[in-house]
Design a protein around this motif. Sequence first.
Motif, PDB file in Angstrom:
ATOM      1  N   THR A   1     -14.877   2.810  17.767  1.00  0.00           N
ATOM      2  CA  THR A   1     -15.026   1.367  17.589  1.00  0.00           C
ATOM      3  C   THR A   1     -16.354   0.903  18.160  1.00  0.00           C
ATOM      4  OG1 THR A   1     -12.633   1.074  17.723  1.00  0.00           O
ATOM      5  CG2 THR A   1     -13.989  -0.880  18.088  1.00  0.00           C
ATOM      6  N   ALA A   2     -16.721   1.430  19.322  1.00  0.00           N
ATOM      7  CA  ALA A   2     -17.991   1.062  19.951  1.00  0.00           C
ATOM      8  C   ALA A   2     -19.172   1.436  19.050  1.00  0.00           C
ATOM      9  CB  ALA A   2     -18.122   1.738  21.309  1.00  0.00           C
ATOM     10  N   GLN A   3     -19.133   2.627  18.467  1.00  0.00           N
ATOM     11  CA  GLN A   3     -20.218   3.057  17.576  1.00  0.00           C
ATOM     12  C   GLN A   3     -20.299   2.167  16.346  1.00  0.00           C
ATOM     13  OE1 GLN A   3     -19.198   7.166  16.927  1.00  0.00           O
ATOM     14  NE2 GLN A   3     -20.609   7.862  18.531  1.00  0.00           N
ATOM     15  N   ALA A   4     -19.157   1.855  15.761  1.00  0.00           N
ATOM     16  CA  ALA A   4     -19.140   1.012  14.564  1.00  0.00           C
ATOM     17  C   ALA A   4     -19.661  -0.388  14.875  1.00  0.00           C
ATOM     18  CB  ALA A   4     -17.726   0.947  13.992  1.00  0.00           C
ATOM     19  N   LEU A   5     -19.230  -0.961  15.989  1.00  0.00           N
ATOM     20  CA  LEU A   5     -19.679  -2.303  16.368  1.00  0.00           C
ATOM     21  C   LEU A   5     -21.170  -2.320  16.679  1.00  0.00           C
ATOM     22  CD1 LEU A   5     -16.782  -3.604  18.629  1.00  0.00           C
ATOM     23  CD2 LEU A   5     -17.472  -4.488  16.399  1.00  0.00           C
ATOM     24  N   ALA A   6     -21.648  -1.310  17.390  1.00  0.00           N
ATOM     25  CA  ALA A   6     -23.067  -1.244  17.734  1.00  0.00           C
ATOM     26  C   ALA A   6     -23.914  -1.185  16.464  1.00  0.00           C
ATOM     27  CB  ALA A   6     -23.341  -0.040  18.627  1.00  0.00           C
ATOM     28  N   LYS A   7     -23.466  -0.401  15.503  1.00  0.00           N
ATOM     29  CA  LYS A   7     -24.205  -0.290  14.238  1.00  0.00           C
ATOM     30  C   LYS A   7     -24.161  -1.613  13.474  1.00  0.00           C
ATOM     31  CE  LYS A   7     -24.514   2.490  10.073  1.00  0.00           C
ATOM     32  NZ  LYS A   7     -23.963   3.595   9.304  1.00  0.00           N
ATOM     33  N   LYS A   8     -22.985  -2.224  13.402  1.00  0.00           N
ATOM     34  CA  LYS A   8     -22.806  -3.468  12.658  1.00  0.00           C
ATOM     35  C   LYS A   8     -23.593  -4.625  13.287  1.00  0.00           C
ATOM     36  CE  LYS A   8     -19.764  -5.068   9.469  1.00  0.00           C
ATOM     37  NZ  LYS A   8     -20.070  -4.956   8.077  1.00  0.00           N
ATOM     38  N   LEU A   9     -23.601  -4.689  14.629  1.00  0.00           N
ATOM     39  CA  LEU A   9     -24.288  -5.771  15.339  1.00  0.00           C
ATOM     40  C   LEU A   9     -25.765  -5.464  15.596  1.00  0.00           C
ATOM     41  CD1 LEU A   9     -21.521  -6.654  17.939  1.00  0.00           C
ATOM     42  CD2 LEU A   9     -22.178  -7.981  15.924  1.00  0.00           C
ATOM     43  N   ASN A  10     -26.175  -4.229  15.283  1.00  0.00           N
ATOM     44  CA  ASN A  10     -27.568  -3.810  15.451  1.00  0.00           C
ATOM     45  C   ASN A  10     -28.011  -3.920  16.914  1.00  0.00           C
ATOM     46  OD1 ASN A  10     -29.935  -2.740  14.479  1.00  0.00           O
ATOM     47  ND2 ASN A  10     -30.838  -4.718  14.055  1.00  0.00           N
ATOM     48  N   VAL A  11     -27.159  -3.404  17.820  1.00  0.00           N
ATOM     49  CA  VAL A  11     -27.499  -3.350  19.242  1.00  0.00           C
ATOM     50  C   VAL A  11     -27.237  -1.932  19.744  1.00  0.00           C
ATOM     51  CG1 VAL A  11     -26.988  -5.784  19.709  1.00  0.00           C
ATOM     52  CG2 VAL A  11     -25.203  -4.096  19.997  1.00  0.00           C
ATOM     53  N   PRO A  12     -27.971  -1.506  20.770  1.00  0.00           N
ATOM     54  CA  PRO A  12     -27.680  -0.178  21.349  1.00  0.00           C
ATOM     55  C   PRO A  12     -26.267  -0.142  21.920  1.00  0.00           C
ATOM     56  CG  PRO A  12     -29.773  -1.042  22.161  1.00  0.00           C
ATOM     57  CD  PRO A  12     -29.102  -2.152  21.406  1.00  0.00           C
ATOM     58  N   ILE A  13     -25.638   1.009  21.819  1.00  0.00           N
ATOM     59  CA  ILE A  13     -24.250   1.133  22.266  1.00  0.00           C
ATOM     60  C   ILE A  13     -24.111   0.822  23.761  1.00  0.00           C
ATOM     61  CG2 ILE A  13     -24.294   3.606  22.747  1.00  0.00           C
ATOM     62  CD1 ILE A  13     -21.493   3.675  21.335  1.00  0.00           C
ATOM     63  N   GLU A  14     -25.152   1.148  24.551  1.00  0.00           N
ATOM     64  CA  GLU A  14     -25.109   0.865  25.988  1.00  0.00           C
ATOM     65  C   GLU A  14     -25.040  -0.646  26.231  1.00  0.00           C
ATOM     66  OE1 GLU A  14     -27.623   2.657  24.591  1.00  0.00           O
ATOM     67  OE2 GLU A  14     -26.971   4.683  25.127  1.00  0.00           O
ATOM     68  N   HIS A  15     -25.786  -1.407  25.438  1.00  0.00           N
ATOM     69  CA  HIS A  15     -25.747  -2.869  25.580  1.00  0.00           C
ATOM     70  C   HIS A  15     -24.385  -3.402  25.166  1.00  0.00           C
ATOM     71  CE1 HIS A  15     -30.386  -3.531  25.399  1.00  0.00           C
ATOM     72  NE2 HIS A  15     -30.036  -2.594  26.261  1.00  0.00           N
ATOM     73  N   LEU A  16     -23.852  -2.847  24.095  1.00  0.00           N
ATOM     74  CA  LEU A  16     -22.550  -3.299  23.608  1.00  0.00           C
ATOM     75  C   LEU A  16     -21.463  -3.089  24.662  1.00  0.00           C
ATOM     76  CD1 LEU A  16     -20.850  -4.240  21.075  1.00  0.00           C
ATOM     77  CD2 LEU A  16     -20.305  -1.820  20.851  1.00  0.00           C
ATOM     78  N   MET A  17     -21.457  -1.931  25.298  1.00  0.00           N
ATOM     79  CA  MET A  17     -20.403  -1.610  26.254  1.00  0.00           C
ATOM     80  C   MET A  17     -20.442  -2.509  27.498  1.00  0.00           C
ATOM     81  SD  MET A  17     -18.554   0.502  24.773  1.00  0.00           S
ATOM     82  CE  MET A  17     -17.442   0.893  26.104  1.00  0.00           C
ATOM     83  N   HIS A  18     -21.604  -3.054  27.823  1.00  0.00           N
ATOM     84  CA  HIS A  18     -21.719  -3.906  29.007  1.00  0.00           C
ATOM     85  C   HIS A  18     -21.897  -5.378  28.650  1.00  0.00           C
ATOM     86  CE1 HIS A  18     -21.638  -0.584  31.767  1.00  0.00           C
ATOM     87  NE2 HIS A  18     -22.422   0.071  30.951  1.00  0.00           N
ATOM     88  N   MET A  19     -21.708  -5.690  27.370  1.00  0.00           N
ATOM     89  CA  MET A  19     -21.821  -7.079  26.914  1.00  0.00           C
ATOM     90  C   MET A  19     -20.577  -7.844  27.376  1.00  0.00           C
ATOM     91  SD  MET A  19     -22.287  -8.256  22.951  1.00  0.00           S
ATOM     92  CE  MET A  19     -23.811  -7.366  22.740  1.00  0.00           C
TER      93      MET A  19
END
Length: 50
Positions: free
Chosen positions: A10-28
Motif C-alpha cells: 500500500t505504501a509503494q502504491a500510494l507513494a507512486k500515485k502521490l508522486n512522493v518518496p516512500i520515506e516521506h509518505l511513511m512519516h507524513m
Amino acid sequence: MRPLQISPETAQALAKKLNVPIEHLMHMPQHILMQKLAELAKQDKDESNE
C-alpha cells in the motif's frame, strides 16, 4: 510521530500515485495524507467525467 500503519504494498502504491518518496509518505502526518488522497480522488473523478 509514529510511521503510518500500512502495508509495504500500500505504501509503494500510494507513494507512486502521490508522486512522493516512500520515506516521506511513511512519516507524513495522517491528516495531510488524507487531504492528499481526497484531492487525488477528486482529480480522478473529474477526469472520469470528461
